[in-house]
Design an enzyme around this catalytic site. Structure first.
Site, PDB file in Angstrom:
ATOM      1  N   LYS A  14       0.834  -1.212   0.000  1.00 56.96           N
ATOM      2  CA  LYS A  14       0.000   0.000   0.000  1.00 56.96           C
ATOM      3  C   LYS A  14       0.869   1.263   0.000  1.00 56.96           C
ATOM      4  O   LYS A  14       0.604   2.191  -0.757  1.00 56.96           O
ATOM      5  CB  LYS A  14      -0.943   0.018   1.224  1.00 56.96           C
ATOM      6  CG  LYS A  14      -1.882  -1.189   1.297  1.00 56.96           C
ATOM      7  CD  LYS A  14      -2.907  -1.061   2.428  1.00 56.96           C
ATOM      8  CE  LYS A  14      -2.298  -1.107   3.827  1.00 56.96           C
ATOM      9  NZ  LYS A  14      -1.697  -2.417   4.181  1.00 56.96           N
ATOM     10  N   ARG A  89      -9.665   0.874   8.911  1.00 55.76           N
ATOM     11  CA  ARG A  89      -9.299  -0.482   9.316  1.00 55.76           C
ATOM     12  C   ARG A  89     -10.487  -1.224   9.927  1.00 55.76           C
ATOM     13  O   ARG A  89     -10.393  -2.428  10.180  1.00 55.76           O
ATOM     14  CB  ARG A  89      -8.200  -0.453  10.389  1.00 55.76           C
ATOM     15  CG  ARG A  89      -6.788  -0.133   9.903  1.00 55.76           C
ATOM     16  CD  ARG A  89      -6.129  -1.344   9.299  1.00 55.76           C
ATOM     17  NE  ARG A  89      -4.776  -1.647   9.705  1.00 55.76           N
ATOM     18  CZ  ARG A  89      -3.666  -1.050   9.302  1.00 55.76           C
ATOM     19  NH1 ARG A  89      -3.699  -0.004   8.528  1.00 55.76           N
ATOM     20  NH2 ARG A  89      -2.488  -1.501   9.692  1.00 55.76           N
ATOM     21  N   ARG A 128      11.437  -6.398   5.372  1.00 51.58           N
ATOM     22  CA  ARG A 128      11.307  -4.956   5.617  1.00 51.58           C
ATOM     23  C   ARG A 128      11.795  -4.604   7.020  1.00 51.58           C
ATOM     24  O   ARG A 128      12.415  -3.562   7.227  1.00 51.58           O
ATOM     25  CB  ARG A 128       9.839  -4.547   5.443  1.00 51.58           C
ATOM     26  CG  ARG A 128       9.605  -3.059   5.659  1.00 51.58           C
ATOM     27  CD  ARG A 128       8.189  -2.657   5.306  1.00 51.58           C
ATOM     28  NE  ARG A 128       7.246  -2.943   6.375  1.00 51.58           N
ATOM     29  CZ  ARG A 128       5.926  -2.713   6.293  1.00 51.58           C
ATOM     30  NH1 ARG A 128       5.411  -2.248   5.178  1.00 51.58           N
ATOM     31  NH2 ARG A 128       5.135  -2.977   7.307  1.00 51.58           N
ATOM     32  N   ARG A 134      10.832  -0.975  12.284  1.00 50.74           N
ATOM     33  CA  ARG A 134       9.489  -0.983  12.868  1.00 50.74           C
ATOM     34  C   ARG A 134       9.353  -2.098  13.889  1.00 50.74           C
ATOM     35  O   ARG A 134       9.667  -3.254  13.613  1.00 50.74           O
ATOM     36  CB  ARG A 134       8.432  -1.146  11.764  1.00 50.74           C
ATOM     37  CG  ARG A 134       8.105   0.159  11.076  1.00 50.74           C
ATOM     38  CD  ARG A 134       7.088  -0.014   9.988  1.00 50.74           C
ATOM     39  NE  ARG A 134       5.862  -0.676  10.433  1.00 50.74           N
ATOM     40  CZ  ARG A 134       4.747  -0.725   9.718  1.00 50.74           C
ATOM     41  NH1 ARG A 134       4.707  -0.139   8.530  1.00 50.74           N
ATOM     42  NH2 ARG A 134       3.691  -1.348  10.173  1.00 50.74           N
ATOM     43  N   ARG A 146      -1.031  -9.237  13.557  1.00 50.08           N
ATOM     44  CA  ARG A 146      -1.534  -8.186  12.661  1.00 50.08           C
ATOM     45  C   ARG A 146      -2.465  -8.795  11.621  1.00 50.08           C
ATOM     46  O   ARG A 146      -3.495  -8.207  11.278  1.00 50.08           O
ATOM     47  CB  ARG A 146      -0.367  -7.455  12.004  1.00 50.08           C
ATOM     48  CG  ARG A 146       0.360  -6.551  12.999  1.00 50.08           C
ATOM     49  CD  ARG A 146       1.722  -6.139  12.538  1.00 50.08           C
ATOM     50  NE  ARG A 146       1.710  -5.295  11.361  1.00 50.08           N
ATOM     51  CZ  ARG A 146       2.786  -5.044  10.607  1.00 50.08           C
ATOM     52  NH1 ARG A 146       3.951  -5.590  10.933  1.00 50.08           N
ATOM     53  NH2 ARG A 146       2.696  -4.263   9.574  1.00 50.08           N
TER      54      ARG A 146
HETATM   55  O1  C5P Z   1      -0.826   0.925   8.244  1.00 55.30           O
HETATM   56  P1  C5P Z   1       0.372   0.363   8.962  1.00 55.30           P
HETATM   57  O2  C5P Z   1       0.609  -1.078   8.637  1.00 55.30           O
HETATM   58  O3  C5P Z   1       1.583   1.202   8.810  1.00 55.30           O
HETATM   59  O4  C5P Z   1      -0.018   0.407  10.511  1.00 55.30           O
HETATM   60  C1  C5P Z   1       0.883  -0.030  11.494  1.00 55.30           C
HETATM   61  C2  C5P Z   1       0.150  -0.247  12.791  1.00 55.30           C
HETATM   62  O5  C5P Z   1      -0.470   0.967  13.210  1.00 55.30           O
HETATM   63  C3  C5P Z   1      -0.974  -1.261  12.733  1.00 55.30           C
HETATM   64  O6  C5P Z   1      -0.518  -2.592  12.865  1.00 55.30           O
HETATM   65  C4  C5P Z   1      -1.808  -0.831  13.935  1.00 55.30           C
HETATM   66  O7  C5P Z   1      -1.210  -1.225  15.151  1.00 55.30           O
HETATM   67  C5  C5P Z   1      -1.714   0.679  13.837  1.00 55.30           C
HETATM   68  N1  C5P Z   1      -2.819   1.240  13.040  1.00 55.30           N
HETATM   69  C6  C5P Z   1      -4.103   1.215  13.575  1.00 55.30           C
HETATM   70  N2  C5P Z   1      -5.154   1.749  12.887  1.00 55.30           N
HETATM   71  C7  C5P Z   1      -4.973   2.299  11.679  1.00 55.30           C
HETATM   72  C8  C5P Z   1      -3.677   2.320  11.111  1.00 55.30           C
HETATM   73  C9  C5P Z   1      -2.618   1.769  11.816  1.00 55.30           C
HETATM   74  O8  C5P Z   1      -4.298   0.701  14.658  1.00 55.30           O
HETATM   75  N3  C5P Z   1      -6.019   2.827  11.025  1.00 55.30           N
HETATM   76 MG    MG Z   2       2.128   1.232   5.121  1.00 51.60          MG
END
Ligand code: C5P
Ligand code: MG
Length: 190
Positions: A14, A89, A128, A134, A146
């Site tokens: 993404k 989400r 990654r 991260r 996740r």
């Molecule tokens: O989108 P990304 O994978 O970078 O998000 C990393 C973490 O941030 C997710 O695993 C979650 O813990 C948190 N997150 C969330 N709600 C969102 C976006 C991210 O809880 N809308």
């Molecule tokens: Mg991302």
């Protein structure tokens, strides 16, 4: 306005595809993961609260994320459109987004879902993690958590947007440029 949601599991690409799309279509990128990590790096109360969830691979509560997106959108009144990356989400976040876009007199144009199987995603995320630093890319159990959150809370959004005839699935495995072309084809056919 052109408002896209880039949808898909962690590691689907993404962020990578967003970077390419924002330059082609002159859109404003909202990555809620990046915003949360910036809050955390700045040591804000919101960032510290979010970190407890992020480090376990769990979702941050809806009201926290929704408030953050609202602030961001209000700060970009001249945007030609938005790319939502990692947001919404949950169904509650999607419903809140519809209201926020309504306030801008606009709506979601299309939801592009990057489809990649889980074993490939684990490989990508661990790779990654070697350079991203991260906390949630480091061990397989956090990564699997996740995915569990994604399956339970996020995947139902594909049905939510399918009902509105806005969801389009795109193969997320292959050359980055080929995947980008498939996404552009969908956008250009709107
Ligand atoms: O989108 P990304 O994978 O970078 O998000 C990393 C973490 O941030 C997710 O695993 C979650 O813990 C948190 N997150 C969330 N709600 C969102 C976006 C991210 O809880 N809308
Ligand atoms: Mg991302």
């Amino acid at each position: 306005m052109l408002n896209l949601i880039l949808f898909g599991p962690p590691g689907a690409g993404k962020g990578t595809q967003s970077e390419k799309l924002i330059s082609k279509y002159q859109l404003c990128h909202i990555s809620t993961g990046d915003l949360l990590r910036a809050e955390r790096a700045a040591g804000t109360p919101l960032g510290n609260q979010a970190n407890e969830f992020i480090s376990k691979g769990e979702l941050v509560p809806d009201e926290v994320v929704i408030g953050m997106v609202k602030n961001f959108m209000v700060s970009k009144p001249d945007a030609a459109g938005f790319i939502f990356d990692g947001f919404p989400r949950t169904i509650a976040q999607a419903e809140a987004l519809d209201v926020m876009l309504g306030d801008f007199n606009t709506s979601i144009s299309i939801v592009l879902g990057l489809e990649v199987e889980e074993d490939e995603l684990v490989k990508r995320l661990l790779l990654r993690g070697q350079s991203s630093g991260r906390v949630d890319d480091q061990d397989e159990s956090t990564i699997r958590n996740r995915f569990k959150e994604y399956q339970n809370k996020t995947l139902p959004l594909a049905g939510f947007y399918n009902q509105q005839s806005k969801y389009v699935g795109v193969q997320g495995i292959g050359e980055i440029d080929a995947i980008f072309e498939s996404l552009c084809e969908q956008i250009d056919s709107l």
